[in-house]
Design an enzyme around this catalytic site. Sequence first.
Site, PDB file in Angstrom:
ATOM      1  N   LYS A 203     -59.133  92.227 -71.691  1.00  0.00           N
ATOM      2  CA  LYS A 203     -60.458  92.073 -72.430  1.00  0.00           C
ATOM      3  C   LYS A 203     -60.767  90.813 -73.230  1.00  0.00           C
ATOM      4  O   LYS A 203     -61.545  90.193 -73.088  1.00  0.00           O
ATOM      5  CB  LYS A 203     -60.711  93.249 -73.124  1.00  0.00           C
ATOM      6  CG  LYS A 203     -62.082  93.270 -73.810  1.00  0.00           C
ATOM      7  CD  LYS A 203     -61.966  94.856 -74.371  1.00  0.00           C
ATOM      8  CE  LYS A 203     -63.470  94.774 -75.111  1.00  0.00           C
ATOM      9  NZ  LYS A 203     -63.447  96.252 -76.082  1.00  0.00           N
ATOM     10  N   GLU A 209     -48.536  89.334 -73.823  1.00  0.00           N
ATOM     11  CA  GLU A 209     -47.775  89.617 -72.516  1.00  0.00           C
ATOM     12  C   GLU A 209     -48.443  89.345 -71.304  1.00  0.00           C
ATOM     13  O   GLU A 209     -47.896  88.711 -70.423  1.00  0.00           O
ATOM     14  CB  GLU A 209     -47.393  91.102 -72.716  1.00  0.00           C
ATOM     15  CG  GLU A 209     -46.706  91.934 -73.737  1.00  0.00           C
ATOM     16  CD  GLU A 209     -47.679  92.397 -74.754  1.00  0.00           C
ATOM     17  OE1 GLU A 209     -48.669  91.629 -75.097  1.00  0.00           O
ATOM     18  OE2 GLU A 209     -47.085  93.193 -75.522  1.00  0.00           O
ATOM     19  N   GLY A 264     -60.536  99.314 -74.291  1.00  0.00           N
ATOM     20  CA  GLY A 264     -59.596  99.047 -73.161  1.00  0.00           C
ATOM     21  C   GLY A 264     -59.246 100.160 -72.418  1.00  0.00           C
ATOM     22  O   GLY A 264     -58.977 100.395 -71.160  1.00  0.00           O
ATOM     23  N   ARG A 265     -58.795 101.445 -73.276  1.00  0.00           N
ATOM     24  CA  ARG A 265     -58.389 102.347 -72.578  1.00  0.00           C
ATOM     25  C   ARG A 265     -59.331 103.222 -71.924  1.00  0.00           C
ATOM     26  O   ARG A 265     -59.022 104.427 -71.592  1.00  0.00           O
ATOM     27  CB  ARG A 265     -57.369 103.334 -73.581  1.00  0.00           C
ATOM     28  CG  ARG A 265     -58.388 103.823 -74.914  1.00  0.00           C
ATOM     29  CD  ARG A 265     -57.445 104.128 -76.023  1.00  0.00           C
ATOM     30  NE  ARG A 265     -58.181 104.013 -77.386  1.00  0.00           N
ATOM     31  CZ  ARG A 265     -58.275 103.151 -78.150  1.00  0.00           C
ATOM     32  NH1 ARG A 265     -57.919 101.770 -77.864  1.00  0.00           N
ATOM     33  NH2 ARG A 265     -58.929 103.381 -79.311  1.00  0.00           N
ATOM     34  N   GLU A 350     -53.609 106.343 -78.905  1.00  0.00           N
ATOM     35  CA  GLU A 350     -54.098 105.116 -79.325  1.00  0.00           C
ATOM     36  C   GLU A 350     -55.370 105.436 -79.885  1.00  0.00           C
ATOM     37  O   GLU A 350     -56.044 104.724 -80.768  1.00  0.00           O
ATOM     38  CB  GLU A 350     -54.062 104.008 -78.263  1.00  0.00           C
ATOM     39  CG  GLU A 350     -54.524 102.641 -78.835  1.00  0.00           C
ATOM     40  CD  GLU A 350     -54.483 101.457 -78.097  1.00  0.00           C
ATOM     41  OE1 GLU A 350     -55.300 101.190 -77.302  1.00  0.00           O
ATOM     42  OE2 GLU A 350     -53.518 100.840 -78.070  1.00  0.00           O
ATOM     43  N   HIS A 381     -35.790 120.243 -64.343  1.00  0.00           N
ATOM     44  CA  HIS A 381     -34.380 119.915 -64.349  1.00  0.00           C
ATOM     45  C   HIS A 381     -33.992 119.262 -65.511  1.00  0.00           C
ATOM     46  O   HIS A 381     -32.792 118.458 -65.277  1.00  0.00           O
ATOM     47  CB  HIS A 381     -33.915 119.584 -62.982  1.00  0.00           C
ATOM     48  CG  HIS A 381     -34.445 120.469 -61.871  1.00  0.00           C
ATOM     49  ND1 HIS A 381     -33.652 121.619 -61.656  1.00  0.00           N
ATOM     50  CD2 HIS A 381     -35.358 120.760 -61.230  1.00  0.00           C
ATOM     51  CE1 HIS A 381     -34.216 122.269 -60.745  1.00  0.00           C
ATOM     52  NE2 HIS A 381     -35.389 121.862 -60.343  1.00  0.00           N
ATOM     53  N   LYS A 503     -47.813  93.032 -83.888  1.00  0.00           N
ATOM     54  CA  LYS A 503     -48.248  92.002 -83.406  1.00  0.00           C
ATOM     55  C   LYS A 503     -48.065  90.677 -84.151  1.00  0.00           C
ATOM     56  O   LYS A 503     -47.579  89.825 -83.791  1.00  0.00           O
ATOM     57  CB  LYS A 503     -49.878  92.053 -82.633  1.00  0.00           C
ATOM     58  CG  LYS A 503     -49.972  92.824 -81.595  1.00  0.00           C
ATOM     59  CD  LYS A 503     -51.356  92.644 -80.810  1.00  0.00           C
ATOM     60  CE  LYS A 503     -51.675  93.620 -80.082  1.00  0.00           C
ATOM     61  NZ  LYS A 503     -53.238  93.485 -79.731  1.00  0.00           N
TER      62      LYS A 503
HETATM   63  O1  LIG Z   1     -57.080  93.893 -72.231  1.00  0.00           O
HETATM   64  P1  LIG Z   1     -56.492  93.298 -73.604  1.00  0.00           P
HETATM   65  O2  LIG Z   1     -57.186  92.379 -74.498  1.00  0.00           O
HETATM   66  O3  LIG Z   1     -55.346  92.296 -73.171  1.00  0.00           O
HETATM   67  O4  LIG Z   1     -55.656  94.348 -74.283  1.00  0.00           O
HETATM   68  C1  LIG Z   1     -54.795  95.079 -73.701  1.00  0.00           C
HETATM   69  C2  LIG Z   1     -54.277  96.256 -74.755  1.00  0.00           C
HETATM   70  O5  LIG Z   1     -54.061  96.017 -75.843  1.00  0.00           O
HETATM   71  C3  LIG Z   1     -54.517  97.016 -76.861  1.00  0.00           C
HETATM   72  O6  LIG Z   1     -55.571  96.366 -77.691  1.00  0.00           O
HETATM   73  C4  LIG Z   1     -53.371  97.199 -77.872  1.00  0.00           C
HETATM   74  O7  LIG Z   1     -52.533  96.343 -78.231  1.00  0.00           O
HETATM   75  C5  LIG Z   1     -54.895  97.717 -76.190  1.00  0.00           C
HETATM   76  O8  LIG Z   1     -55.870  98.713 -76.778  1.00  0.00           O
HETATM   77  C6  LIG Z   1     -55.656  97.241 -74.939  1.00  0.00           C
HETATM   78  O9  LIG Z   1     -55.725  98.190 -73.742  1.00  0.00           O
END
Ligand SMILES: O=P(O)(O)OC[C@H]1O[C@](O)(CO)[C@@H](O)[C@@H]1O
Length: 538
Positions: A203, A209, A264-265, A350, A381, A503
């Site tokens: 987003k 990452e 995002g979620r 979250e 199990h 972060k």
């Molecule tokens: O889509 P982006 O901006 O890479 O964010 C990824 C994820 O990181 C977060 O902001 C949490 O760090 C989530 O809410 C989100 O889904």
Amino acid sequence: MTEKRYAAWTALAEHYETIRDARVSEWFANDAERARRMTVEGAGVTLDFSKNRLNSETLQLLSALADEAGVAARRDAMFAGEKVNVTEDRAALHVALRAPRDAAYGGAEIAAAVAAEKDKMRAFAERVRNGAWQGYSGERIRDVVNIGIGGSDLGPKMVCHALAEHGHPDLKVHFVSNVDGTEISRVLAGLNPATTLGIIVSKTFTTQETMTNARTLRDWFTAGGCPEQALHRHFVGVSANTPEVVRFGIAEENVFEMWDWVGGRYSLWSAVGLSIMLQIGPDGFDALLSGAHAMDRHFVETPFARNLPMLLALIGIWYRDVFNAQSLLVAPYSEALHYLPSYLQQLEMESNGKSARLDGRPVTEPTAAVLWGEPGTNGQHAFFQMLHQGPTLVPIDFIAALRPESALVDHHVKLLANCFAQSEALMVGRSLDEAKRIAGPDRPELAPALVFPGNRPSNTLLVDALTPITLGALIALYEHKVLVQAAVWGINPFDQYGVELGKVLGKAVEADLRGQGEDKHDASTRALIARARAVLGL
Ligand SMILES: O=P(O)(O)OC[C@H]1O[C@](O)(CO)[C@@H](O)[C@@H]1O
């Protein structure tokens, strides 16, 4: 916790004292209608909540709590496109992504933008699926690598895994989220750059990452023979930040848009779900959306007593805030739903793992429980011992599809038998007398170890078959559950400031790991950094 906000809390606490020792199994024995009365259906999902430690008075009080907290008004504000995400000054309109055009949640302009983006996704997905979209060497695309994390990964990954049987025979979708290079190395090891397509989903398009993995993927393409000028045939982006995507080097026409009003979620219904559309096809994706929309309508139109999201949410609150249960186990008896617990972890924790209310004051009750889970029967199990005999109360959501995804019906009968038997065993338990009888006269000392306290609560959620439609409904059910709980707790489920501090410090630690930072850390962190630097030779 500070003073209680609603009279219903006090009423619930008093009511709890009257039923805390009641046995659910006795309620069943004395009430032939209990299971029927406490089983509700909506949008193709059935919820049997009769194995819970509650009665009709509990439900009335929970309904009163929802009324007092103004849940319906919060729900209606969200559907109307109001800026319910007040801290970020945004609407939360994921429901608009799955609504028919004429529903126009949030207005006609939003409906038109959603429809246009969906058309663009459809056209692209069809070209990839029918082989018209070709890589740099003129070959069709056979593997798709979705790079994203959190909401840009968990939803699509969960859905693609769940609907693998609905997939395209010549197209495989892979997911990379972790900054740990092991993941992308392992995924790319089996792939051919000439027939691979990368979808970079973020987003913000600034997530560490995702950007690190995206750059690694680009290097892999060029090292594998893709000329720079042909990279646009191997990359598309999904983002609310198009300039940043273009800066990365993805052609503007290959950018799929999402909007700030898609959290995002809550985003798998948007272009974030492009990998899903590639796997199950545009019609399958539409079916997923239609199932979610059916649950949206159920949520809006159904009275409390038969409203699945309301019931699931309020039952959760009953355990979390009155029984003080710390966690919620989600146990899908479905290998297809393997990633549902991970997905729900982000959705619930979250969204609702917060302590500040909308009015700035501290919450008065504990909020989100720790959500965890593992598919059945594997969990049986591993950790079910604790669920049956440990001293901790863990409410459970059992989830199953009555029809199998595989042709192995015999397996499926056993799977369902285990699912139903576990909820029964947890509820019924085993008395000391029964335990003594089983231990036998020769080993009476064994009896205490054979006692099961029982009265352990659970919901059972069923769908006839796991299809795009029922899966869409199931996901939307939990989304709305989160909204209802947030409304009762008085918190904003749509922001996530709690991820920021780590972060920020992560950047400082990275600089120090590289020997370029200010070295402003506590002694423990400094020692960890020094040790890593020594081992890595940094
Ligand atoms: O889509 P982006 O901006 O890479 O964010 C990824 C994820 O990181 C977060 O902001 C949490 O760090 C989530 O809410 C989100 O889904």
